[in-house]
Design a protein around this motif. Structure first.
Motif, short mmCIF file in Angstrom:
data_model
loop_
_atom_site.label_atom_id
_atom_site.label_comp_id
_atom_site.label_asym_id
_atom_site.label_seq_id
_atom_site.Cartn_x
_atom_site.Cartn_y
_atom_site.Cartn_z
N TRP A 6 0.76 -1.25 0.10
CA TRP A 6 0.00 -0.03 -0.02
C TRP A 6 0.78 1.27 0.00
CZ3 TRP A 6 -4.75 -0.52 -1.47
CH2 TRP A 6 -5.34 -1.92 -1.24
N TRP A 10 0.43 4.14 -3.01
CA TRP A 10 0.34 5.67 -2.72
C TRP A 10 1.42 6.36 -3.14
CZ3 TRP A 10 -3.83 8.31 -1.93
CH2 TRP A 10 -5.01 7.86 -1.44
N ILE A 15 -3.63 4.43 -7.42
CA ILE A 15 -4.84 4.51 -6.67
C ILE A 15 -6.07 4.48 -7.59
CG2 ILE A 15 -3.55 5.55 -4.75
CD1 ILE A 15 -4.73 8.24 -5.60
N HIS A 18 -9.45 4.80 -5.70
CA HIS A 18 -9.76 6.06 -5.25
C HIS A 18 -11.05 6.78 -6.21
CE1 HIS A 18 -10.12 9.91 -3.54
NE2 HIS A 18 -10.01 10.68 -4.79
N GLY A 47 -8.17 6.03 2.92
CA GLY A 47 -7.45 6.57 2.09
C GLY A 47 -7.68 8.21 2.10
N LYS A 48 -7.93 8.77 0.76
CA LYS A 48 -8.33 10.23 0.99
C LYS A 48 -9.84 10.38 0.34
CE LYS A 48 -6.33 11.26 -3.45
NZ LYS A 48 -5.60 12.56 -4.31
N THR A 49 -10.63 9.20 0.40
CA THR A 49 -11.91 9.12 -0.03
C THR A 49 -13.00 10.58 0.02
OG1 THR A 49 -14.02 8.06 -0.15
CG2 THR A 49 -12.88 8.18 2.10
N GLU A 66 -5.88 4.85 8.51
CA GLU A 66 -5.37 4.83 7.12
C GLU A 66 -3.92 4.53 7.42
OE1 GLU A 66 -3.86 4.65 3.85
OE2 GLU A 66 -6.01 4.52 3.80
N SER A 68 -1.44 5.08 5.32
CA SER A 68 -0.63 5.76 4.27
C SER A 68 -0.38 7.07 4.69
CB SER A 68 -0.92 5.75 2.68
OG SER A 68 -0.12 6.84 2.09
N ALA A 71 -1.66 9.38 1.87
CA ALA A 71 -2.96 9.63 1.73
C ALA A 71 -3.72 10.57 2.83
CB ALA A 71 -3.66 8.14 1.77
#
Length: 215
Positions: A6, A10, A15, A18, A47-49, A66, A68, A71
């Motif tokens: 992962w 990233w 990704i 995403h 993540g950065k959803t 998360e 990362s 992220a």
């Protein structure tokens, strides 16, 4: 999956998982969680959803987990938020008034650090993990959240056609992980002829996991 997998995804911005829009199943079914403004919802492996942007706009308190750091930093930057960052054991805790994210190994997060949550939104956590980790994840999530209700989004497809993630998690496996603690209600199921990576037939499902009264 190993952490390096992962981190590399990233690092190299691989990704594809995403989404560039709010998940339509969240929009259609979040009401099933019966949340009110101010309630606290956990988004594991977040993540950065963009789903977090939407949840915040509904007046909810959001807590993410998360692995990362890339992220997590991107999530707060895209929200134009500057978090307070503290270190607790192996986890970094990013915090603003309405959003918290624990960055690091999800399995290092415990009840004391997390605090109480009113619900869980699992959009891409269970299906991100290989078979041998999914039971560990589901049991940790149950214990971590005191069996909080969940909105779970999953994919089911012929696993021999594609090396995950996302991995195939069919209705039998959802039940195997959760039915001892939850009433598992299928909210919707959509067949996508070319659903995964534009070529692999898949069924996308949304589940409401309601705690059994004995818990």
């Amino acid at each position: 999956m190993h952490h390096d997998f992962w981190h590399q995804r990233w690092q190299h911005q691989q990704i594809g998982f995403h989404l560039h829009e709010v998940n339509p199943f969240l929009l259609a079914h979040v009401e099933a969680l019966k949340l009110q403004p101010g309630h606290r919802i956990l988004v594991p492996l977040c993540g950065k959803t963009l789903d977090i942007h939407w949840l915040l706009a509904q007046g909810l308190q959001v807590v993410g987990a998360e692995l990362s750091a890339i992220a997590v930093s991107a999530l707060f930057a895209e929200l134009n938020l500057v978090p307070e960052i503290t270190q607790t054991g192996t986890l970094k805790h990013y915090r603003t008034a309405q959003l918290e994210v624990f960055q690091g190994d999800f399995f290092a997060l415990d009840r004391t650090l997390l605090g109480p949550v009113d619900a869980v939104y699992d959009r891409a956590a269970l299906i991100a993990l290989p078979n041998e980790m999914r039971r560990q994840y589901s049991q940790h999530l149950i214990n971590l959240t005191h069996t909080a209700p969940q909105l779970l989004i999953s994919f089911a497809y012929d696993q021999s056609l594609l090396q995950g993630p996302p991995f195939s998690v069919n209705k039998e496996e959802v039940g195997a992980h959760y039915q001892a603690h939850y009433q598992c209600t299928l909210l919707t199921s959509v067949f996508m002829e070319k659903g995964l990576k534009g070529q692999y037939p898949a069924e996308e499902t949304a589940w409401l996991l309601s705690p059994r009264s004995s818990n």
